[in-house]
Design a protein around this motif. Structure first.
Motif, PDB file in Angstrom:
ATOM      1  N   GLU A   7      -6.326  -1.152  -4.850  1.00  0.00           N
ATOM      2  CA  GLU A   7      -7.052  -0.542  -3.739  1.00  0.00           C
ATOM      3  C   GLU A   7      -8.494  -1.025  -3.711  1.00  0.00           C
ATOM      4  OE1 GLU A   7      -4.534   3.025  -5.455  1.00  0.00           O
ATOM      5  OE2 GLU A   7      -5.777   1.413  -6.261  1.00  0.00           O
ATOM      6  N   SER A   8      -9.067  -1.019  -2.527  1.00  0.00           N
ATOM      7  CA  SER A   8     -10.474  -1.341  -2.362  1.00  0.00           C
ATOM      8  C   SER A   8     -10.986  -0.664  -1.103  1.00  0.00           C
ATOM      9  CB  SER A   8     -10.684  -2.857  -2.280  1.00  0.00           C
ATOM     10  OG  SER A   8      -9.998  -3.394  -1.165  1.00  0.00           O
ATOM     11  N   GLY A   9     -12.308  -0.634  -0.955  1.00  0.00           N
ATOM     12  CA  GLY A   9     -12.894  -0.105   0.258  1.00  0.00           C
ATOM     13  C   GLY A   9     -13.520   1.267   0.141  1.00  0.00           C
ATOM     14  N   GLY A  10     -13.370   1.885  -1.021  1.00  0.00           N
ATOM     15  CA  GLY A  10     -13.986   3.193  -1.201  1.00  0.00           C
ATOM     16  C   GLY A  10     -15.500   3.094  -1.299  1.00  0.00           C
ATOM     17  N   GLY A  11     -16.149   4.258  -1.280  1.00  0.00           N
ATOM     18  CA  GLY A  11     -17.592   4.270  -1.391  1.00  0.00           C
ATOM     19  C   GLY A  11     -18.176   5.577  -0.906  1.00  0.00           C
ATOM     20  N   LEU A  12     -19.482   5.540  -0.677  1.00  0.00           N
ATOM     21  CA  LEU A  12     -20.218   6.710  -0.197  1.00  0.00           C
ATOM     22  C   LEU A  12     -20.447   6.572   1.300  1.00  0.00           C
ATOM     23  CD1 LEU A  12     -21.957   9.271  -0.709  1.00  0.00           C
ATOM     24  CD2 LEU A  12     -23.883   7.709  -1.151  1.00  0.00           C
ATOM     25  N   VAL A  13     -20.129   7.625   2.029  1.00  0.00           N
ATOM     26  CA  VAL A  13     -20.302   7.613   3.485  1.00  0.00           C
ATOM     27  C   VAL A  13     -20.815   8.977   3.919  1.00  0.00           C
ATOM     28  CG1 VAL A  13     -17.906   8.295   3.908  1.00  0.00           C
ATOM     29  CG2 VAL A  13     -19.169   7.057   5.676  1.00  0.00           C
ATOM     30  N   GLN A  14     -21.572   8.994   5.001  1.00  0.00           N
ATOM     31  CA  GLN A  14     -22.102  10.255   5.516  1.00  0.00           C
ATOM     32  C   GLN A  14     -21.039  10.990   6.318  1.00  0.00           C
ATOM     33  OE1 GLN A  14     -25.684   9.383   7.729  1.00  0.00           O
ATOM     34  NE2 GLN A  14     -26.931   9.329   5.875  1.00  0.00           N
ATOM     35  N   PRO A  15     -21.142  12.299   6.421  1.00  0.00           N
ATOM     36  CA  PRO A  15     -20.210  13.060   7.262  1.00  0.00           C
ATOM     37  C   PRO A  15     -20.194  12.504   8.684  1.00  0.00           C
ATOM     38  CG  PRO A  15     -21.482  14.547   5.904  1.00  0.00           C
ATOM     39  CD  PRO A  15     -22.085  13.184   5.704  1.00  0.00           C
ATOM     40  N   GLY A  16     -18.999  12.407   9.232  1.00  0.00           N
ATOM     41  CA  GLY A  16     -18.825  11.829  10.555  1.00  0.00           C
ATOM     42  C   GLY A  16     -18.619  10.325  10.545  1.00  0.00           C
ATOM     43  N   GLY A  17     -18.811   9.701   9.405  1.00  0.00           N
ATOM     44  CA  GLY A  17     -18.658   8.266   9.298  1.00  0.00           C
ATOM     45  C   GLY A  17     -17.212   7.837   9.123  1.00  0.00           C
ATOM     46  N   SER A  18     -17.042   6.527   8.960  1.00  0.00           N
ATOM     47  CA  SER A  18     -15.701   5.944   8.826  1.00  0.00           C
ATOM     48  C   SER A  18     -15.637   5.018   7.616  1.00  0.00           C
ATOM     49  CB  SER A  18     -15.341   5.136  10.077  1.00  0.00           C
ATOM     50  OG  SER A  18     -15.302   5.961  11.221  1.00  0.00           O
ATOM     51  N   LEU A  19     -14.436   4.878   7.088  1.00  0.00           N
ATOM     52  CA  LEU A  19     -14.158   3.918   6.023  1.00  0.00           C
ATOM     53  C   LEU A  19     -12.759   3.364   6.245  1.00  0.00           C
ATOM     54  CD1 LEU A  19     -15.279   5.480   2.587  1.00  0.00           C
ATOM     55  CD2 LEU A  19     -16.210   3.434   3.669  1.00  0.00           C
ATOM     56  N   ARG A  20     -12.545   2.127   5.809  1.00  0.00           N
ATOM     57  CA  ARG A  20     -11.202   1.576   5.804  1.00  0.00           C
ATOM     58  C   ARG A  20     -10.852   1.163   4.376  1.00  0.00           C
ATOM     59  NH1 ARG A  20      -8.541  -3.746   8.713  1.00  0.00           N
ATOM     60  NH2 ARG A  20      -9.750  -4.818   7.104  1.00  0.00           N
ATOM     61  N   LEU A  21      -9.810   1.783   3.873  1.00  0.00           N
ATOM     62  CA  LEU A  21      -9.301   1.438   2.545  1.00  0.00           C
ATOM     63  C   LEU A  21      -8.209   0.381   2.679  1.00  0.00           C
ATOM     64  CD1 LEU A  21      -8.973   4.982   0.908  1.00  0.00           C
ATOM     65  CD2 LEU A  21     -10.978   3.479   1.046  1.00  0.00           C
ATOM     66  N   SER A  22      -8.154  -0.498   1.686  1.00  0.00           N
ATOM     67  CA  SER A  22      -7.114  -1.521   1.647  1.00  0.00           C
ATOM     68  C   SER A  22      -6.322  -1.395   0.348  1.00  0.00           C
ATOM     69  CB  SER A  22      -7.729  -2.922   1.714  1.00  0.00           C
ATOM     70  OG  SER A  22      -8.460  -3.112   2.900  1.00  0.00           O
ATOM     71  N   CYS A  23      -5.068  -1.741   0.422  1.00  0.00           N
ATOM     72  CA  CYS A  23      -4.190  -1.737  -0.749  1.00  0.00           C
ATOM     73  C   CYS A  23      -3.363  -3.016  -0.689  1.00  0.00           C
ATOM     74  CB  CYS A  23      -3.294  -0.513  -0.733  1.00  0.00           C
ATOM     75  SG  CYS A  23      -1.969  -0.534  -1.955  1.00  0.00           S
ATOM     76  N   THR A  24      -3.577  -3.900  -1.634  1.00  0.00           N
ATOM     77  CA  THR A  24      -2.877  -5.181  -1.644  1.00  0.00           C
ATOM     78  C   THR A  24      -1.884  -5.235  -2.794  1.00  0.00           C
ATOM     79  OG1 THR A  24      -4.765  -6.297  -0.640  1.00  0.00           O
ATOM     80  CG2 THR A  24      -3.154  -7.682  -1.751  1.00  0.00           C
ATOM     81  N   ALA A  25      -0.663  -5.633  -2.458  1.00  0.00           N
ATOM     82  CA  ALA A  25       0.387  -5.772  -3.467  1.00  0.00           C
ATOM     83  C   ALA A  25       0.335  -7.168  -4.068  1.00  0.00           C
ATOM     84  CB  ALA A  25       1.749  -5.531  -2.833  1.00  0.00           C
ATOM     85  N   SER A  26       0.372  -7.206  -5.385  1.00  0.00           N
ATOM     86  CA  SER A  26       0.334  -8.491  -6.069  1.00  0.00           C
ATOM     87  C   SER A  26       1.642  -9.242  -5.837  1.00  0.00           C
ATOM     88  CB  SER A  26       0.125  -8.262  -7.567  1.00  0.00           C
ATOM     89  OG  SER A  26       0.133  -9.479  -8.266  1.00  0.00           O
ATOM     90  N   GLU A  27       1.530 -10.461  -5.286  1.00  0.00           N
ATOM     91  CA  GLU A  27       2.709 -11.230  -4.883  1.00  0.00           C
ATOM     92  C   GLU A  27       3.712 -11.401  -6.021  1.00  0.00           C
ATOM     93  OE1 GLU A  27       3.051 -12.633  -1.698  1.00  0.00           O
ATOM     94  OE2 GLU A  27       5.067 -13.296  -2.238  1.00  0.00           O
ATOM     95  N   HIS A  28       3.229 -11.716  -7.222  1.00  0.00           N
ATOM     96  CA  HIS A  28       4.149 -12.046  -8.311  1.00  0.00           C
ATOM     97  C   HIS A  28       4.816 -10.812  -8.905  1.00  0.00           C
ATOM     98  CE1 HIS A  28       0.562 -11.075 -10.706  1.00  0.00           C
ATOM     99  NE2 HIS A  28       1.372 -10.847 -11.710  1.00  0.00           N
ATOM    100  N   THR A  29       4.393  -9.610  -8.502  1.00  0.00           N
ATOM    101  CA  THR A  29       5.034  -8.393  -9.010  1.00  0.00           C
ATOM    102  C   THR A  29       6.000  -7.782  -8.001  1.00  0.00           C
ATOM    103  OG1 THR A  29       3.266  -6.904  -8.272  1.00  0.00           O
ATOM    104  CG2 THR A  29       3.025  -7.899 -10.453  1.00  0.00           C
ATOM    105  N   LEU A  30       6.133  -8.382  -6.819  1.00  0.00           N
ATOM    106  CA  LEU A  30       7.067  -7.877  -5.815  1.00  0.00           C
ATOM    107  C   LEU A  30       8.495  -8.175  -6.248  1.00  0.00           C
ATOM    108  CD1 LEU A  30       5.266  -9.011  -2.520  1.00  0.00           C
ATOM    109  CD2 LEU A  30       5.827  -6.651  -3.115  1.00  0.00           C
ATOM    110  N   GLU A  31       9.310  -7.146  -6.355  1.00  0.00           N
ATOM    111  CA  GLU A  31      10.729  -7.335  -6.665  1.00  0.00           C
ATOM    112  C   GLU A  31      11.549  -7.559  -5.390  1.00  0.00           C
ATOM    113  OE1 GLU A  31      10.663  -4.154 -10.374  1.00  0.00           O
ATOM    114  OE2 GLU A  31      12.470  -4.396  -9.196  1.00  0.00           O
ATOM    115  N   HIS A  32      10.990  -7.126  -4.265  1.00  0.00           N
ATOM    116  CA  HIS A  32      11.639  -7.270  -2.954  1.00  0.00           C
ATOM    117  C   HIS A  32      10.597  -7.787  -1.986  1.00  0.00           C
ATOM    118  CE1 HIS A  32      14.599  -4.607  -4.848  1.00  0.00           C
ATOM    119  NE2 HIS A  32      13.612  -3.809  -5.154  1.00  0.00           N
TER     120      HIS A  32
END
Length: 129
Positions: free
Chosen positions: A6-31
């Motif tokens: 995961e990435s994209g976390g942090g400190l934001v003021q009330p009313g603000g926006s954030l976008r979190l990302s979650c990337t799957a490691s290619e070599h660990t994908l079983e499907h």
């Protein structure tokens, strides 16, 4: 085991926006990435882990506590899942975790931690003025 980062976390003021990302490691994908359903969960100190938003493997439906205020999406070309969080409130402060599950067929599972088998390490989101 599927590795999720995961990435994209942090400190934001009330009313603000954030976008979190979650990337799957290619070599660990079983499907193929397309076959996994994903969820975003959060846990605040002293509270149980809560299902924020989850998405079916074919992206045809979502469920979770923040449906309507947050948006979850999958980018199969990038092996990445996103959580767009808008109008953030202090009570959204928590560690946010990405999780994956695989069923072999397209199923609409409850957005609950017990239905997911692989987890990221979490990213902190703090909403404060």
């Amino acid at each position: 085991q599927l590795q999720l980062v995961e990435s994209g976390g942090g400190l934001v003021q009330p009313g603000g926006s954030l976008r979190l990302s979650c990337t799957a490691s290619e070599h660990t994908l079983e499907h193929t990435f397309e076959g996994y359903r994903f969820g975003w969960f959060r846990q605040a100190p002293g509270k149980e882990r809560e299902g924020v938003l989850c998405i079916k493997s074919d992206s045809s439906n979502t469920n979770g506590a923040e449906k309507g205020r947050f948006t979850i999406s999958k980018d199969n070309a990038k092996n990445t899942v996103y959580l767009q969080m808008n109008n953030l409130k202090p009570e959204d402060t928590a560690v946010y975790y990405c999780a994956a599950g695989y069923d072999g067929i397209v199923l609409f599972r409850p957005c609950e931690a017990s239905y997911f088998s692989d987890w990221g390490q979490g990213t902190q989101v703090t909403v404060s003025s």
